[in-house]
Write an enzyme that holds these catalytic residues in place. Sequence first.
Site, mmCIF file in Angstrom:
data_model
loop_
_atom_site.group_PDB
_atom_site.id
_atom_site.type_symbol
_atom_site.label_atom_id
_atom_site.label_comp_id
_atom_site.label_asym_id
_atom_site.label_seq_id
_atom_site.Cartn_x
_atom_site.Cartn_y
_atom_site.Cartn_z
ATOM 1 N N ALA A 72 0.857 -1.189 0.000
ATOM 2 C CA ALA A 72 0.000 0.000 0.000
ATOM 3 C C ALA A 72 0.890 1.234 0.000
ATOM 4 C CB ALA A 72 -0.898 -0.006 1.226
ATOM 5 N N GLY A 115 0.936 -4.866 1.167
ATOM 6 C CA GLY A 115 -0.309 -4.983 0.411
ATOM 7 C C GLY A 115 -0.105 -5.643 -0.947
ATOM 8 N N GLU A 118 -0.301 -9.151 -0.166
ATOM 9 C CA GLU A 118 -1.704 -9.469 0.157
ATOM 10 C C GLU A 118 -2.551 -9.550 -1.108
ATOM 11 O OE1 GLU A 118 -1.774 -6.202 2.979
ATOM 12 O OE2 GLU A 118 -2.368 -7.614 4.548
ATOM 13 N N GLU A 138 5.198 -4.747 7.312
ATOM 14 C CA GLU A 138 4.449 -3.686 7.999
ATOM 15 C C GLU A 138 4.976 -3.421 9.401
ATOM 16 O OE1 GLU A 138 3.120 -6.094 6.150
ATOM 17 O OE2 GLU A 138 1.392 -5.347 5.012
HETATM 18 N N1 DAK Z 1 4.572 3.294 -0.725
HETATM 19 C C1 DAK Z 1 4.951 4.452 -1.317
HETATM 20 N N2 DAK Z 1 6.108 4.600 -1.998
HETATM 21 C C2 DAK Z 1 6.936 3.534 -2.047
HETATM 22 C C3 DAK Z 1 6.608 2.286 -1.441
HETATM 23 C C4 DAK Z 1 5.354 2.197 -0.769
HETATM 24 N N3 DAK Z 1 4.907 1.049 -0.197
HETATM 25 N N4 DAK Z 1 7.625 1.428 -1.664
HETATM 26 C C5 DAK Z 1 8.549 2.100 -2.384
HETATM 27 N N5 DAK Z 1 8.131 3.356 -2.634
HETATM 28 C C6 DAK Z 1 8.821 4.408 -3.365
HETATM 29 C C7 DAK Z 1 9.984 4.944 -2.557
HETATM 30 O O1 DAK Z 1 9.546 5.918 -1.608
HETATM 31 C C8 DAK Z 1 10.839 5.537 -3.643
HETATM 32 O O2 DAK Z 1 10.287 6.776 -4.022
HETATM 33 P P1 DAK Z 1 11.214 8.111 -4.182
HETATM 34 O O3 DAK Z 1 11.942 8.249 -2.905
HETATM 35 O O4 DAK Z 1 12.110 7.754 -5.345
HETATM 36 O O5 DAK Z 1 10.221 9.200 -4.486
HETATM 37 C C9 DAK Z 1 10.624 4.577 -4.819
HETATM 38 O O6 DAK Z 1 9.432 3.876 -4.523
HETATM 39 C C10 DAK Z 1 11.747 3.556 -4.958
HETATM 40 O O7 DAK Z 1 11.911 2.917 -3.693
HETATM 41 P P2 DAK Z 1 13.356 2.738 -3.003
HETATM 42 O O8 DAK Z 1 14.252 3.896 -3.330
HETATM 43 O O9 DAK Z 1 13.104 2.461 -1.568
HETATM 44 O O10 DAK Z 1 13.890 1.435 -3.769
HETATM 45 P P3 DAK Z 1 14.830 0.288 -3.192
HETATM 46 O O11 DAK Z 1 15.143 -0.575 -4.369
HETATM 47 O O12 DAK Z 1 15.966 0.840 -2.394
HETATM 48 O O13 DAK Z 1 13.903 -0.536 -2.160
HETATM 49 C C11 DAK Z 1 11.837 -1.661 -1.460
HETATM 50 C C12 DAK Z 1 12.758 -1.212 -2.642
HETATM 51 C C13 DAK Z 1 10.572 -2.198 -2.054
HETATM 52 C C14 DAK Z 1 12.563 -2.764 -0.679
HETATM 53 C C15 DAK Z 1 11.603 -0.431 -0.523
HETATM 54 O O14 DAK Z 1 11.112 0.645 -1.325
HETATM 55 C C16 DAK Z 1 10.598 -0.706 0.563
HETATM 56 O O15 DAK Z 1 10.952 -1.306 1.587
HETATM 57 N N6 DAK Z 1 9.363 -0.241 0.371
HETATM 58 C C17 DAK Z 1 8.341 -0.282 1.421
HETATM 59 C C18 DAK Z 1 7.808 -1.678 1.588
HETATM 60 C C19 DAK Z 1 6.747 -1.716 2.685
HETATM 61 O O16 DAK Z 1 7.007 -1.344 3.837
HETATM 62 N N7 DAK Z 1 5.544 -2.160 2.322
HETATM 63 C C20 DAK Z 1 4.422 -2.234 3.257
HETATM 64 C C21 DAK Z 1 3.599 -0.962 3.154
HETATM 65 S S1 DAK Z 1 2.187 -0.991 4.239
HETATM 66 C C22 DAK Z 1 -5.360 -2.616 4.012
HETATM 67 C C23 DAK Z 1 -4.880 -3.185 2.859
HETATM 68 C C24 DAK Z 1 -3.520 -3.187 2.641
HETATM 69 C C25 DAK Z 1 -2.657 -2.600 3.514
HETATM 70 C C26 DAK Z 1 -3.140 -2.037 4.674
HETATM 71 C C27 DAK Z 1 -4.504 -2.034 4.924
HETATM 72 N N8 DAK Z 1 -6.766 -2.619 4.297
HETATM 73 C C28 DAK Z 1 -7.710 -3.176 3.336
HETATM 74 C C29 DAK Z 1 -7.234 -2.155 5.555
HETATM 75 C C30 DAK Z 1 -1.239 -2.616 3.221
HETATM 76 C C31 DAK Z 1 -0.320 -1.955 3.912
HETATM 77 C C32 DAK Z 1 1.050 -1.919 3.383
HETATM 78 O O17 DAK Z 1 1.356 -2.492 2.368
#
Ligand code: DAK
Length: 264
Positions: A72, A115, A118, A138
């Site tokens: 997400a 997400g 998921e 998360e």
């Molecule tokens: N959201 C927004 N932007 C993201 C992102 C994300 N999840 N993941 C990556 N990006 C963006 C980064 O901010 C960066 O943007 P800029 O800084 O260039 O503007 C760009 O994508 C490239 O990312 P990185 O520079 O970080 O690239 P790397 O190769 O170094 O790393 C990575 C890739 C995928 C390992 C890293 O970006 C990362 O760890 N991303 C976050 C992963 C994460 O924490 N995902 C969980 C998010 S929370 C629900 C349904 C679903 C959900 C919740 C509720 N309901 C129905 C209630 C889901 C929640 C989640 O998924």
Amino acid sequence: MADQTTSEAYENIIVRRQNRVGIIQLNRPAAMNALNSPTMAELLAVLRQFDRDDGLGCTVITGSDRAFSAGADIKQMAQASVVEMMAMPFLDYWDQLLHIRKPVIAAVSGWCLGGGCELALACDMIVASETARFGQPEINLGIIPGGGGTQRMARAVGKALAMEIVLNDRRLTADEALRYGLVNRVAPVDSYLAEAIKLAADIAGRAPVAVQLGKEAVNQAFELLLTAGLRDERRLFNALFSTEDQKEGMTAFVEKRAANWQGK
Ligand code: DAK
């Protein structure tokens, strides 16, 4: 038959059709295909449109080779209050995924996190590239999965591993995901999508009503106790004897010819 491919334009996804397979590609490369509300809205609108289209039998959802989806959109959620989170249309889109009747296959390469994982888990099958990495990170954000990750991951890989994934950001390689039953098959990065489309085309060539009821019946295995699930399966089985395709399928077997499915 010649390979028929058509495409349609959206803002956050790329949609194309290849014969009886609908293909939806997440297309936010600058954000690693993070799932914001507009992306989920487009995704669900197209899945529902495909469900209504008799010309399609199966859908493939994919991302890029680098990222299926990093989850997400954290930037969309970062400052939200609990009330704002509860009111986000984002939630409705996730609920609607449950009501897609035709099979959906996730073709996953690279990051498949949060997400994004998921979403893949909500699909009916997963074909992974060798570079796919699955995880629910998360916990690093001070939250837990909210799109089904705790429930579907536990059902897919068992409690012990699900706990590590959810509580300690354990990530699975494609081979581990295959070993633990999260994915159906693993293919090289240059062929995983073709492999997923081939699987989808095979399914799309089968008796459409039986395919949809088969999906419904298997999904009930995760909702119901055994006796209720068996009763439900029996009802769906019996219902198929009211279809022309059941008569055609059995007649074709007896006549030693290929069945000509009508989806009726
Ligand atoms: N959201 C927004 N932007 C993201 C992102 C994300 N999840 N993941 C990556 N990006 C963006 C980064 O901010 C960066 O943007 P800029 O800084 O260039 O503007 C760009 O994508 C490239 O990312 P990185 O520079 O970080 O690239 P790397 O190769 O170094 O790393 C990575 C890739 C995928 C390992 C890293 O970006 C990362 O760890 N991303 C976050 C992963 C994460 O924490 N995902 C969980 C998010 S929370 C629900 C349904 C679903 C959900 C919740 C509720 N309901 C129905 C209630 C889901 C929640 C989640 O998924």
